[in-house]
Design a protein around this motif. Structure first.
Motif, PDB file in Angstrom:
ATOM      1  N   VAL A  24       0.832  -1.206   0.000  1.00  0.00           N
ATOM      2  CA  VAL A  24       0.000   0.000   0.000  1.00  0.00           C
ATOM      3  C   VAL A  24       0.867   1.256   0.000  1.00  0.00           C
ATOM      4  CG1 VAL A  24      -1.661   1.316   1.368  1.00  0.00           C
ATOM      5  CG2 VAL A  24      -1.976  -1.135   1.060  1.00  0.00           C
ATOM      6  N   LEU A  25       1.898   1.282   0.855  1.00  0.00           N
ATOM      7  CA  LEU A  25       2.776   2.448   0.919  1.00  0.00           C
ATOM      8  C   LEU A  25       3.562   2.642  -0.372  1.00  0.00           C
ATOM      9  CD1 LEU A  25       4.148   2.197   4.561  1.00  0.00           C
ATOM     10  CD2 LEU A  25       2.608   3.927   3.649  1.00  0.00           C
ATOM     11  N   PHE A  26       3.927   1.553  -1.037  1.00  0.00           N
ATOM     12  CA  PHE A  26       4.659   1.677  -2.298  1.00  0.00           C
ATOM     13  C   PHE A  26       3.849   2.465  -3.320  1.00  0.00           C
ATOM     14  CE2 PHE A  26       5.445   0.119  -6.615  1.00  0.00           C
ATOM     15  CZ  PHE A  26       6.773   0.468  -6.758  1.00  0.00           C
ATOM     16  N   PHE A  27       2.592   2.095  -3.507  1.00  0.00           N
ATOM     17  CA  PHE A  27       1.778   2.804  -4.495  1.00  0.00           C
ATOM     18  C   PHE A  27       1.461   4.223  -4.048  1.00  0.00           C
ATOM     19  CE2 PHE A  27       0.937  -1.592  -5.818  1.00  0.00           C
ATOM     20  CZ  PHE A  27       1.297  -1.458  -7.148  1.00  0.00           C
ATOM     21  N   MET A  28       1.287   4.434  -2.756  1.00  0.00           N
ATOM     22  CA  MET A  28       1.021   5.781  -2.266  1.00  0.00           C
ATOM     23  C   MET A  28       2.253   6.673  -2.456  1.00  0.00           C
ATOM     24  SD  MET A  28      -0.261   7.053   1.450  1.00  0.00           S
ATOM     25  CE  MET A  28       1.331   7.005   2.227  1.00  0.00           C
ATOM     26  N   TYR A  29       3.418   6.202  -2.017  1.00  0.00           N
ATOM     27  CA  TYR A  29       4.647   6.998  -2.149  1.00  0.00           C
ATOM     28  C   TYR A  29       5.027   7.202  -3.607  1.00  0.00           C
ATOM     29  CZ  TYR A  29       5.731   6.272   2.838  1.00  0.00           C
ATOM     30  OH  TYR A  29       5.719   6.256   4.199  1.00  0.00           O
ATOM     31  N   TYR A  30       4.777   6.198  -4.452  1.00  0.00           N
ATOM     32  CA  TYR A  30       5.197   6.259  -5.848  1.00  0.00           C
ATOM     33  C   TYR A  30       4.586   7.459  -6.560  1.00  0.00           C
ATOM     34  CZ  TYR A  30       6.927   4.336 -10.231  1.00  0.00           C
ATOM     35  OH  TYR A  30       7.606   4.146 -11.410  1.00  0.00           O
ATOM     36  N   PHE A  31       3.307   7.720  -6.310  1.00  0.00           N
ATOM     37  CA  PHE A  31       2.637   8.804  -7.016  1.00  0.00           C
ATOM     38  C   PHE A  31       2.691  10.125  -6.262  1.00  0.00           C
ATOM     39  CE2 PHE A  31       0.619   4.917  -8.668  1.00  0.00           C
ATOM     40  CZ  PHE A  31       0.997   5.065  -9.990  1.00  0.00           C
ATOM     41  N   VAL A  32       2.710  10.075  -4.939  1.00  0.00           N
ATOM     42  CA  VAL A  32       2.718  11.317  -4.163  1.00  0.00           C
ATOM     43  C   VAL A  32       4.072  12.017  -4.264  1.00  0.00           C
ATOM     44  CG1 VAL A  32       2.598  12.228  -1.806  1.00  0.00           C
ATOM     45  CG2 VAL A  32       0.889  10.615  -2.602  1.00  0.00           C
ATOM     46  N   ALA A  33       5.146  11.261  -4.223  1.00  0.00           N
ATOM     47  CA  ALA A  33       6.486  11.860  -4.209  1.00  0.00           C
ATOM     48  C   ALA A  33       7.066  12.047  -5.600  1.00  0.00           C
ATOM     49  CB  ALA A  33       7.417  10.988  -3.379  1.00  0.00           C
ATOM     50  N   ALA A  34       6.321  11.729  -6.631  1.00  0.00           N
ATOM     51  CA  ALA A  34       6.877  11.744  -7.985  1.00  0.00           C
ATOM     52  C   ALA A  34       7.330  13.129  -8.431  1.00  0.00           C
ATOM     53  CB  ALA A  34       5.854  11.186  -8.970  1.00  0.00           C
ATOM     54  N   ILE A  35       6.520  14.153  -8.238  1.00  0.00           N
ATOM     55  CA  ILE A  35       6.856  15.479  -8.761  1.00  0.00           C
ATOM     56  C   ILE A  35       8.096  16.065  -8.090  1.00  0.00           C
ATOM     57  CG2 ILE A  35       6.041  17.861  -8.998  1.00  0.00           C
ATOM     58  CD1 ILE A  35       3.268  16.682  -9.565  1.00  0.00           C
ATOM     59  N   PRO A  36       8.176  16.121  -6.739  1.00  0.00           N
ATOM     60  CA  PRO A  36       9.396  16.704  -6.165  1.00  0.00           C
ATOM     61  C   PRO A  36      10.646  15.852  -6.391  1.00  0.00           C
ATOM     62  CG  PRO A  36       7.939  15.942  -4.415  1.00  0.00           C
ATOM     63  CD  PRO A  36       7.189  15.822  -5.698  1.00  0.00           C
ATOM     64  N   ILE A  37      10.503  14.549  -6.364  1.00  0.00           N
ATOM     65  CA  ILE A  37      11.678  13.695  -6.545  1.00  0.00           C
ATOM     66  C   ILE A  37      12.162  13.736  -7.990  1.00  0.00           C
ATOM     67  CG2 ILE A  37      12.502  11.312  -6.466  1.00  0.00           C
ATOM     68  CD1 ILE A  37      12.283  12.545  -3.726  1.00  0.00           C
ATOM     69  N   PHE A  38      11.256  13.675  -8.961  1.00  0.00           N
ATOM     70  CA  PHE A  38      11.692  13.736 -10.354  1.00  0.00           C
ATOM     71  C   PHE A  38      12.256  15.108 -10.710  1.00  0.00           C
ATOM     72  CE2 PHE A  38       9.106   9.877 -11.503  1.00  0.00           C
ATOM     73  CZ  PHE A  38      10.201   9.123 -11.863  1.00  0.00           C
ATOM     74  N   SER A  39      11.787  16.156 -10.048  1.00  0.00           N
ATOM     75  CA  SER A  39      12.393  17.473 -10.260  1.00  0.00           C
ATOM     76  C   SER A  39      13.832  17.483  -9.761  1.00  0.00           C
ATOM     77  CB  SER A  39      11.590  18.545  -9.527  1.00  0.00           C
ATOM     78  OG  SER A  39      10.272  18.579  -9.986  1.00  0.00           O
ATOM     79  N   ALA A  40      14.062  16.899  -8.602  1.00  0.00           N
ATOM     80  CA  ALA A  40      15.421  16.827  -8.054  1.00  0.00           C
ATOM     81  C   ALA A  40      16.310  15.918  -8.901  1.00  0.00           C
ATOM     82  CB  ALA A  40      15.370  16.330  -6.614  1.00  0.00           C
ATOM     83  N   ILE A  41      15.748  14.832  -9.413  1.00  0.00           N
ATOM     84  CA  ILE A  41      16.523  13.928 -10.269  1.00  0.00           C
ATOM     85  C   ILE A  41      16.894  14.626 -11.579  1.00  0.00           C
ATOM     86  CG2 ILE A  41      16.362  11.831 -11.664  1.00  0.00           C
ATOM     87  CD1 ILE A  41      14.769  10.584  -9.346  1.00  0.00           C
ATOM     88  N   ALA A  42      15.954  15.372 -12.155  1.00  0.00           N
ATOM     89  CA  ALA A  42      16.241  16.104 -13.389  1.00  0.00           C
ATOM     90  C   ALA A  42      17.338  17.148 -13.172  1.00  0.00           C
ATOM     91  CB  ALA A  42      14.970  16.768 -13.911  1.00  0.00           C
ATOM     92  N   LEU A  43      17.288  17.830 -12.031  1.00  0.00           N
ATOM     93  CA  LEU A  43      18.330  18.804 -11.708  1.00  0.00           C
ATOM     94  C   LEU A  43      19.683  18.117 -11.546  1.00  0.00           C
ATOM     95  CD1 LEU A  43      18.898  21.804 -10.994  1.00  0.00           C
ATOM     96  CD2 LEU A  43      18.573  21.139  -8.608  1.00  0.00           C
TER      97      LEU A  43
END
Length: 142
Positions: free
Chosen positions: A43-62
């Motif tokens: 349950v936490l995997f699917f919740m974290y996967y979509f909730v944290a996507a925008i800030p984490i992918f922004s940091a990864i892109a940077l």
């Protein structure tokens, strides 16, 4: 792109598994159910996967753009994201954030926040080990 998605997925899986392995509240250390941990991890995997996507992918892109390969960068980013989501949790579900000494232990800031922050921060090492230490490598080959 495959390296980044694989690293992100395993980072989120590590955060979910670490968070599920830490019982909440701390008084429930004696009642440890492996099936509950597995279900909570899913349950936490699917919740974290979509909730944290925008800030984490922004940091990864940077990090990819600036070729940042330091594990401390990923630890700091995940610490900030984890703290943000922990404070958002308390503001949404615990009737606001009130750090007065009388309410500090009543709302469970330590018991509720520490597992989220520690699992989110430690999962950064999984991403760094799989993908982060090769950040920006495709730009150096050109």
């Amino acid at each position: 792109m495959g390296r980044i998605l694989k690293g992100y997925s395993l980072m989120i899986l590590a955060a979910a598994a670490l968070r599920a392995a830490i019982p909440y509240p701390a008084s429930s250390w004696g009642s440890y159910n492996i099936f509950g941990v597995v279900f909570q991890t899913i349950v936490l995997f699917f919740m974290y996967y979509f909730v944290a996507a925008i800030p984490i992918f922004s940091a990864i892109a940077l990090a990819e753009w600036l070729t940042i390969r330091s594990k401390y960068y990923y630890l700091a980013v995940n610490l900030v994201v984890s703290l943000f989501f922990t404070m958002w949790f308390f503001a949404s579900f615990k009737n606001g954030i009130n750090f007065s000494p009388a309410n500090f232990n009543n709302f469970g800031y330590i018991e509720g926040g520490l597992p989220i922050v520690s699992s989110g921060t430690l999962s950064a090492l999984f991403y760094w080990f799989i993908s982060g230490r090769y950040a920006g490598g495709q730009w150096q080959k050109l």
